[in-house]
Design a protein around this motif. Structure first.
Motif, mmCIF file in Angstrom:
data_model
loop_
_atom_site.group_PDB
_atom_site.id
_atom_site.type_symbol
_atom_site.label_atom_id
_atom_site.label_comp_id
_atom_site.label_asym_id
_atom_site.label_seq_id
_atom_site.Cartn_x
_atom_site.Cartn_y
_atom_site.Cartn_z
ATOM 1 N N PHE A 15 6.388 -16.958 23.020
ATOM 2 C CA PHE A 15 5.848 -16.383 24.467
ATOM 3 C C PHE A 15 6.817 -16.852 25.382
ATOM 4 N N VAL A 16 7.313 -17.948 25.799
ATOM 5 C CA VAL A 16 8.158 -18.398 26.788
ATOM 6 C C VAL A 16 9.441 -17.311 26.860
ATOM 7 N N THR A 17 9.894 -17.244 25.710
ATOM 8 C CA THR A 17 11.212 -16.397 25.725
ATOM 9 C C THR A 17 10.883 -15.109 26.084
ATOM 10 N N LEU A 18 9.721 -14.322 25.584
ATOM 11 C CA LEU A 18 9.502 -12.892 25.987
ATOM 12 C C LEU A 18 9.199 -12.853 27.543
ATOM 13 N N ILE A 19 8.604 -13.782 27.996
ATOM 14 C CA ILE A 19 8.133 -13.532 29.303
ATOM 15 C C ILE A 19 9.477 -13.490 30.191
ATOM 16 N N ASN A 20 10.278 -14.609 29.842
ATOM 17 C CA ASN A 20 11.646 -14.430 30.594
ATOM 18 C C ASN A 20 12.353 -13.418 30.471
ATOM 19 N N MET A 21 12.501 -12.803 29.118
ATOM 20 C CA MET A 21 13.181 -11.390 28.870
ATOM 21 C C MET A 21 12.637 -10.279 29.697
ATOM 22 N N ALA B 91 4.178 -10.586 24.203
ATOM 23 C CA ALA B 91 3.981 -11.958 24.515
ATOM 24 C C ALA B 91 2.362 -12.270 24.379
ATOM 25 N N ALA B 92 1.561 -11.287 25.261
ATOM 26 C CA ALA B 92 0.315 -11.469 25.448
ATOM 27 C C ALA B 92 -0.401 -11.467 23.978
ATOM 28 N N MET B 93 -0.051 -10.751 23.098
ATOM 29 C CA MET B 93 -0.568 -10.559 21.824
ATOM 30 C C MET B 93 -0.448 -11.939 20.989
ATOM 31 N N VAL B 94 0.937 -12.439 21.168
ATOM 32 C CA VAL B 94 1.273 -13.553 20.490
ATOM 33 C C VAL B 94 0.426 -15.003 20.893
ATOM 34 N N TRP B 95 0.293 -14.778 22.324
ATOM 35 C CA TRP B 95 -0.350 -15.981 22.813
ATOM 36 C C TRP B 95 -2.036 -15.702 22.092
ATOM 37 N N ALA B 96 -2.529 -14.439 22.029
ATOM 38 C CA ALA B 96 -3.952 -14.558 21.750
ATOM 39 C C ALA B 96 -4.114 -14.912 20.321
ATOM 40 N N ILE B 97 -2.939 -14.740 19.453
ATOM 41 C CA ILE B 97 -3.100 -15.378 18.038
ATOM 42 C C ILE B 97 -3.037 -16.857 18.184
ATOM 43 N N SER B 98 -2.271 -17.483 19.090
ATOM 44 C CA SER B 98 -2.063 -18.712 18.973
ATOM 45 C C SER B 98 -3.745 -19.197 19.575
ATOM 46 N N ILE B 99 -4.172 -18.888 20.539
ATOM 47 C CA ILE B 99 -5.579 -19.151 20.795
ATOM 48 C C ILE B 99 -6.481 -19.483 19.773
ATOM 49 N N LEU B 100 -6.492 -18.248 19.207
ATOM 50 C CA LEU B 100 -7.484 -17.875 17.840
ATOM 51 C C LEU B 100 -6.965 -19.280 16.805
ATOM 52 N N HIS B 101 -5.852 -19.518 16.642
ATOM 53 C CA HIS B 101 -5.401 -20.658 15.804
ATOM 54 C C HIS B 101 -5.646 -21.829 16.216
ATOM 55 N N ILE B 102 -5.593 -22.119 17.735
ATOM 56 C CA ILE B 102 -5.742 -23.477 18.193
ATOM 57 C C ILE B 102 -7.474 -23.750 18.058
ATOM 58 N N ARG B 103 -7.963 -22.783 18.026
ATOM 59 C CA ARG B 103 -9.507 -22.685 18.228
ATOM 60 C C ARG B 103 -10.050 -22.933 16.657
ATOM 61 N N LEU C 77 0.623 -8.160 32.965
ATOM 62 C CA LEU C 77 0.944 -7.904 31.546
ATOM 63 C C LEU C 77 0.831 -9.037 30.594
ATOM 64 N N ALA C 78 1.419 -10.298 30.699
ATOM 65 C CA ALA C 78 1.520 -11.379 30.287
ATOM 66 C C ALA C 78 -0.080 -11.746 29.911
ATOM 67 N N TYR C 79 -0.845 -11.570 30.933
ATOM 68 C CA TYR C 79 -2.123 -12.129 30.731
ATOM 69 C C TYR C 79 -3.190 -10.946 30.388
ATOM 70 N N THR C 80 -2.773 -9.998 29.705
ATOM 71 C CA THR C 80 -3.628 -9.130 28.866
ATOM 72 C C THR C 80 -4.254 -9.872 27.668
ATOM 73 N N THR C 81 -4.313 -11.034 27.517
ATOM 74 C CA THR C 81 -4.395 -11.973 26.458
ATOM 75 C C THR C 81 -6.179 -11.442 26.032
ATOM 76 N N PRO C 82 -7.066 -11.336 26.802
ATOM 77 C CA PRO C 82 -8.556 -11.145 26.723
ATOM 78 C C PRO C 82 -8.802 -9.827 25.934
ATOM 79 N N LEU C 83 -8.000 -8.980 26.139
ATOM 80 C CA LEU C 83 -7.889 -7.488 25.237
ATOM 81 C C LEU C 83 -7.888 -7.922 23.705
ATOM 82 N N TRP C 84 -6.978 -8.980 23.406
ATOM 83 C CA TRP C 84 -6.682 -9.222 22.016
ATOM 84 C C TRP C 84 -7.368 -10.212 21.444
ATOM 85 N N VAL C 85 -8.122 -11.260 22.476
ATOM 86 C CA VAL C 85 -8.821 -12.360 22.127
ATOM 87 C C VAL C 85 -10.174 -12.292 21.868
#
Length: 279
Positions: free
Chosen positions: A67-73, A147-159, A86-94
């Motif tokens: 996530f950190v690398t992709l948002i920088n790029m 990046a947003a999709m990857v973070w969404a997967i991380s949120i689900l994993h954490i939960r 764009l990076a916070y389109t996370t709800p679309l995937w969560v």
């Protein structure tokens, strides 16, 4: 939310002087030192329990490295306000993941809140607002969406994970996993020379100590205790702060589209808050 929101134009300014890969590595390195010193002071620096190895690897790879690398790029090609969005389109995937994977209950008002917030997000996204013939711009937008999709997967994993250690105790190990990925990638890539200045040092310290060490810990802790959909919608306040701060600091235009989208996102968040109070 405020720390991450104002950080988008800050990163954009920093990337004028340092390659996005080394920016990510420096940010993670400073965060590792910060968290480790704090845990040493508290007497809580210890190896993770075997049960927590999956979450150390998962969050380390997805939320800290990718996530950190992709948002920088992505920020090298996209305006800071749009990049935050764009990076916070996370709800679309969560949202579908929370329902189908985590089996979280979804009431009508919660669905309405999610729908209103996502409508605001889609209005702000406005795919007609950039040149699809510009390969670098398209690449930047795609990187941020991934990046947003990857973070969404991380949120689900954490939960879903059954935590043994605390979020704070596991954070330095997650960052170390990320550094093992980011540093070699930066080392073997053709990167630009760093132009050191007091401004860049302050930007790196802000990103490492506040935006990574403090804010990432708070985000993971919130994800651990709150429903995934609520967390992802709450994080939509970050792009609103990103758009506002980018308009003020970088002179990026604030349009009617941005205003309407922002109003819908706030409306969706208020519905979520009211839903939680009524439970």
């Amino acid at each position: 939310m405020i720390i991450w929101g104002v950080n988008w134009p800050i990163i954009k300014i920093g990337l004028r002087s340092i390659d996005p890969l080394w920016f990510a590595a420096a940010r993670l390195g400073i965060a590792l030192v910060t968290i480790s010193v704090l845990l040493l002071f508290l007497g809580r620096l210890k190896r993770p329990h075997r049960q927590d190895v999956p979450i150390v690897l998962g969050v380390g790879v997805m939320q800290f490295a990718v996530f950190v690398t992709l948002i920088n790029m992505g920020l090298t090609e996209v305006n800071a306000g749009r990049a935050a969005l764009l990076a916070y389109t996370t709800p679309l995937w969560v949202t579908p993941g929370a329902y189908f994977v985590l089996k979280e209950p979804v009431s009508r008002i919660k669905l309405v809140g999610a729908a209103v917030g996502i409508c605001g997000l889609l209005i702000l996204f406005n795919p007609l607002g950039f040149d699809w013939n510009d390969a670098s711009v398209v690449k930047g937008n795609i990187l941020l969406l991934v990046a947003a999709m990857v973070w969404a997967i991380s949120i689900l994993h954490i939960r879903q994970h059954k935590w043994k250690g605390s979020v704070l105790e596991l954070t330095p190990w997650q960052i170390m996993v990320a550094l093992l990925i980011v540093v070699p990638y930066a080392w073997f890539s053709n990167t630009q020379a760093v132009v050191w200045s007091a401004e860049l040092v302050l930007i790196l310290l802000y990103n490492g100590m506040l935006a990574t060490a403090l804010a990432q810990w708070a985000s993971i802790r919130a994800t651990q205790i709150l429903p995934a959909m609520t967390v992802s919608l709450g994080l939509l306040m970050v792009p609103l702060m990103g758009i506002l701060s980018s308009t003020i600091w970088l002179g990026e235009p604030f349009t009617m589209t941005l205003g309407l989208g922002a109003a819908l996102i706030v409306g969706g968040l208020l519905l979520q808050i009211n839903f939680r109070k009524q439970r």
